[in-house]
Design an enzyme around this catalytic site. Structure first.
Site, short mmCIF file in Angstrom:
data_model
loop_
_atom_site.label_atom_id
_atom_site.label_comp_id
_atom_site.label_asym_id
_atom_site.label_seq_id
_atom_site.Cartn_x
_atom_site.Cartn_y
_atom_site.Cartn_z
N CYS A 136 85.70 -41.70 117.36
CA CYS A 136 84.47 -41.45 118.10
C CYS A 136 84.55 -40.12 118.84
CB CYS A 136 84.22 -42.58 119.09
SG CYS A 136 85.67 -42.94 120.09
N GLU B 212 80.19 -47.88 124.59
CA GLU B 212 80.79 -46.67 124.02
C GLU B 212 80.17 -46.51 122.64
OE1 GLU B 212 82.80 -44.77 125.66
OE2 GLU B 212 83.32 -46.08 127.33
P1 NAP Z 1 78.70 -51.27 114.53
O1 NAP Z 1 78.21 -51.52 113.16
O2 NAP Z 1 77.71 -51.05 115.60
O3 NAP Z 1 79.63 -52.51 114.86
C1 NAP Z 1 80.34 -52.59 116.07
C2 NAP Z 1 80.60 -54.04 116.41
O4 NAP Z 1 79.37 -54.71 116.70
C3 NAP Z 1 81.25 -54.83 115.29
O5 NAP Z 1 82.18 -55.73 115.86
C4 NAP Z 1 80.08 -55.57 114.68
O6 NAP Z 1 80.46 -56.74 114.01
C5 NAP Z 1 79.28 -55.89 115.92
N1 NAP Z 1 77.87 -56.17 115.68
C6 NAP Z 1 77.09 -55.78 114.63
N2 NAP Z 1 75.84 -56.22 114.81
C7 NAP Z 1 75.82 -56.89 115.99
C8 NAP Z 1 74.81 -57.59 116.72
N3 NAP Z 1 73.56 -57.66 116.28
N4 NAP Z 1 75.14 -58.17 117.90
C9 NAP Z 1 76.40 -58.10 118.37
N5 NAP Z 1 77.40 -57.45 117.72
C10 NAP Z 1 77.11 -56.86 116.55
O7 NAP Z 1 79.67 -50.02 114.62
P2 NAP Z 1 80.87 -49.65 113.65
O8 NAP Z 1 80.23 -49.17 112.41
O9 NAP Z 1 81.87 -50.75 113.60
O10 NAP Z 1 81.59 -48.45 114.43
C11 NAP Z 1 81.33 -47.09 114.17
C12 NAP Z 1 80.64 -46.47 115.35
O11 NAP Z 1 81.33 -46.75 116.54
C13 NAP Z 1 80.57 -44.95 115.27
O12 NAP Z 1 79.26 -44.56 115.52
C14 NAP Z 1 81.48 -44.48 116.38
O13 NAP Z 1 81.10 -43.25 116.97
C15 NAP Z 1 81.42 -45.59 117.35
N6 NAP Z 1 82.64 -45.63 118.15
C16 NAP Z 1 82.58 -45.25 119.44
C17 NAP Z 1 83.72 -45.29 120.22
C18 NAP Z 1 83.71 -44.89 121.66
O14 NAP Z 1 84.66 -45.18 122.36
N7 NAP Z 1 82.66 -44.27 122.14
C19 NAP Z 1 84.93 -45.71 119.66
C20 NAP Z 1 84.96 -46.08 118.34
C21 NAP Z 1 83.78 -46.04 117.58
P3 NAP Z 1 80.64 -56.74 112.40
O15 NAP Z 1 81.73 -55.78 112.10
O16 NAP Z 1 81.01 -58.14 112.10
O17 NAP Z 1 79.32 -56.32 111.83
#
Ligand code: NAP
Length: 530
Positions: free
Chosen positions: A301, A262
């Site tokens: 999101c 997602e």
């Molecule tokens: P993110 O930076 O991609 O982080 C998401 C998760 O991935 C966090 O738990 C993060 O851990 C982890 N992570 C980071 N680098 C990683 C790696 N190399 N390998 C494995 N895991 C890793 O996203 P975010 O900034 O938290 O979330 C915002 C985004 O999520 C927005 O773009 C939004 O649109 C999207 N979103 C989508 C939905 C949906 O249902 N489609 C719902 C909510 C949000 P850390 O926090 O420890 O870095």
């Protein structure tokens, strides 16, 4: 995030026991005051041990139960969470900077989703196998038949979650996983990990789940994906950038670990070409856009990012949205006059401010959030951004506006010249979670739904007859599908019992009718399509 070693270090629950990381950890902050709250860390955890424990102990214990019994476990979790709601609201205010009604979207939304799956699972009763479709004859002999069955995968479900829904993001995935009989390991996003950790702690301490059914690992994601084996599944919610890393990890690319993504999304709102200024459809669109821009400070999101209106109404819509946004007070969520709190961190604040600058290369400012004074919050410290409405007269020539998701209270207004052009512009989002349509005309709604359904996980149509009962453009309801094609990640979640498909393996059992009779009793039959 720097470490404050005097702060409490939240323990992880892993391999059936509480384990504190041996590193300095990362500090979680209050995004309004900047106060340091707690630390998270998982340094030194034996990841292989924890995954094996969940897979073997948790999986076996869950699979020993039928669907009805596992549904009862969900019901028991609901009771534990309800008993501790006050603590969750307190954590949300401190660590996410949300006003009460925004905390509710996450906390009560999560509890509601669990309750929904408890009821759905109860209806499956004593079933121990799910049937997919009817038996089919394999040839002339009517005795030899094929029956497609669904069995819970004998692996673990790893959830890597986003920062914006520390409660709902856990439970909307854990409910169908646990109901399916698959143990869960959740790795919450670090910035807001406290609420997830506390909820898991309460559930574990209440002793309502078998050992190994639910684990939480806070802090770094390093090494987690490496643990995944062929029958495990991983569900990721977050940015498109991290999604690319998950998708190309050897666990997915080489070991065929099933993966649900997602990711981000440039969701649209579309006003009927026949709408008139101040008419019902017009007013419904204006209200919904304002709600979407301000709920959770636009950190959803599913939030509306692009608003498409007939060209003649561009100015009137901008003015109506601006008039409503002017009433939104922004600042410290503890202040009773405040309607919209903070973003989750100062990093997100910087990212949103930079994102607005980027969008402004193609758009004019219609409502200027930077001119708004914060209530009871220091603008140099608080991660508060007031709603900003941008607009362009040239959506066809725009590129960035259809590509860049700014994860905050920001949306862009765009005029269209024909219905066909509106659909074409919406599709330039390259696949989104949701599009909403505002109209008094059922024929237009049906046409728009048919045009947009293939590129959106959900089409939400708002007409005057459903104005009071509609559930909201951005609200994800457990009975409806959540996910979207293309840029939105290509994933599918929820949608009632469809969600169980991800956690089951489909197999065609080809056997005699007598053998199939034994295999399939007791059973539950419904169409689940992973
Ligand atoms: P993110 O930076 O991609 O982080 C998401 C998760 O991935 C966090 O738990 C993060 O851990 C982890 N992570 C980071 N680098 C990683 C790696 N190399 N390998 C494995 N895991 C890793 O996203 P975010 O900034 O938290 O979330 C915002 C985004 O999520 C927005 O773009 C939004 O649109 C999207 N979103 C989508 C939905 C949906 O249902 N489609 C719902 C909510 C949000 P850390 O926090 O420890 O870095």
């Amino acid at each position: 995030m720097t470490a404050h070693t005097d702060l409490p270090l939240l323990p992880n629950f892993f391999a059936g026991r509480w384990q504190t990381g041996t590193g300095r950890g990362q500090t979680l902050l209050d995004p309004v005051t900047g106060e340091a709250l707690v630390r998270v860390d998982n340094t030194g955890l034996d990841l292989a041990e924890g995954f094996t424990f969940a897979r073997e102990q948790g999986g076996a214990a869950l699979r020993a139960l039928n669907y009805g019994q596992r549904a009862a476990l969900l019901g028991a979790i609901v009771k534990v969470l309800q008993a501790n709601r006050d603590a969750y609201y307190d954590i949300a205010t401190r660590n996410a900077g949300t006003v009460t009604k925004d905390s509710a979207v996450d906390i009560d939304g999560g509890i509601f989703t669990l309750g929904y799956y408890a009821k759905q699972g109860e209806a499956l009763g004593e079933a121990s196998v799910l049937l997919d479709g009817e038996r089919i004859r394999m040839g002339k002999d009517p005795v030899f038949q094929t029956q497609h069955v669904l069995q819970p995968t004998r692996g673990v479900a790893l959830f890597i979650n986003a920062f914006n829904f520390p409660s709902w993001g856990l439970w909307e995935k854990a409910a169908p996983a646990l109901l399916s009989g698959v143990p869960v390991i959740v790795k919450p996003a670090t910035a807001t990990a406290w609420l997830t950790q506390r909820m898991v702690e309460d559930v574990v301490k209440a002793g309502v789940l078998p050992a190994g059914a639910l684990s939480v690992v806070c802090g770094s994601s390093a090494g987690l994906m490496d643990q995944l084996q062929p029958f495990d599944v991983v569900s990721f919610t977050g940015s498109a950038e991290t999604a690319r890393i998950i998708r190309s990890h050897p666990a997915v690319a080489q070991r065929s670990v099933r993966c649900n993504i997602e990711a981000d999304s440039l969701n649209s709102a579309l006003l009927d070409p026949a709408a008139s200024e101040g008419g019902e459809a017009f007013n419904l669109l204006v209200s919904e856009v304002v709600r979407e821009m301000t709920v959770k400070s636009g950190q959803k999101c599913t939030a509306i990012r692009r608003i498409f209106v007939p060209r003649a109404l561009y100015g009137a819509v901008a003015q109506a949205i601006g008039a409503k946004l002017a009433k939104t007070t922004v600042g410290n969520p503890r202040h009773e006059g405040v309607r919209m709190g903070a973003l989750v961190s100062r990093e997100q604040y910087d990212s949103v401010i930079a994102g607005i600058q980027h969008l402004k290369t193609e758009a004019e400012v219609l409502v200027d959030g930077s001119a708004v004074a914060l209530v009871d919050a220091d603008p140099a410290v608080a991660a508060c951004v007031a709603p900003t409405l941008l607009g362009t007269q040239d959506p066809v020539g725009a590129k960035v506006l259809h590509e860049v998701e700014v994860f905050g209270p920001v949306a862009t207004l765009m005029p269209y010249d024909s219905e066909a052009q509106a659909y074409e512009l919406i599709r330039r989002g390259e696949g989104s979670l949701v599009a909403s349509v505002y109209s008094e005309d059922p024929a237009f709604i049906a046409r728009a739904a048919a045009e947009l359904a293939d590129s959106h996980g959900r089409v939400h149509a708002i007409s005057p007859d459903v104005a009071a009962s509609q559930t909201g453009h951005g609200n994800v309801m457990p009975m409806s599908l959540h996910g979207g094609p293309g840029r939105a990640g290509g994933g599918e979640e929820l949608g009632g019992l469809r969600a169980l498909g991800f956690y089951h393996r489909r197999s065609a059992v080809q056997a005699s009718s007598a053998a199939l009779d034994v295999l399939c009793a007791p059973r539950a039959a419904f169409g689940v399509t992973p």
